[in-house]
Write a protein that holds these residues in place. Structure first.
Motif, short mmCIF file in Angstrom:
data_model
loop_
_atom_site.label_atom_id
_atom_site.label_comp_id
_atom_site.label_asym_id
_atom_site.label_seq_id
_atom_site.Cartn_x
_atom_site.Cartn_y
_atom_site.Cartn_z
N LYS A 170 0.84 -1.20 0.00
CA LYS A 170 0.00 0.00 0.00
C LYS A 170 0.87 1.24 0.00
O LYS A 170 1.96 1.24 0.59
N LYS A 214 1.70 4.64 1.49
CA LYS A 214 1.47 5.25 2.80
C LYS A 214 2.03 6.66 2.80
O LYS A 214 3.08 6.92 2.23
N ARG A 215 1.31 7.55 3.44
CA ARG A 215 1.78 8.93 3.59
C ARG A 215 2.65 9.01 4.83
O ARG A 215 2.45 8.28 5.80
N ARG A 216 3.61 9.91 4.78
CA ARG A 216 4.44 10.15 5.95
C ARG A 216 3.58 10.72 7.07
O ARG A 216 2.64 11.46 6.82
N GLU A 217 3.93 10.39 8.29
CA GLU A 217 3.18 10.89 9.43
C GLU A 217 3.25 12.41 9.49
O GLU A 217 4.31 13.00 9.26
N ARG A 256 -2.82 8.44 -6.82
CA ARG A 256 -2.21 7.23 -6.25
C ARG A 256 -1.97 6.19 -7.35
O ARG A 256 -0.96 5.49 -7.33
N TYR A 301 3.97 11.16 0.03
CA TYR A 301 4.04 9.71 -0.01
C TYR A 301 5.47 9.22 0.18
O TYR A 301 5.69 8.04 0.46
#
Length: 50
Positions: free
Chosen positions: A3, A5-8, A19, A42
């Motif tokens: 998947k 994932k975006r950085r926090e 995406r 991302y």
């Protein structure tokens, strides 16, 4: 299946087509060049913002 994932702490990004573009660039070993600064969140090597 992996998947994206975006950085926090990064703001939300709600465009599913973007995406898909990132996933395609990763799969094809290409670089996606974009002006959308949210895509940088991302943290993918295949995204270059200008």
């Amino acid at each position: 299946m992996e998947k994206l994932k975006r950085r926090e702490g990064e703001p939300e990004h709600h465009d599913p087509f973007d995406r898909v573009l990132i996933a395609q660039a990763k799969t094809e070993n290409m670089i996606l060049i974009t002006h959308d600064g949210l895509l940088d969140g991302y943290g993918e090597k295949c995204v270059m913002t200008v």
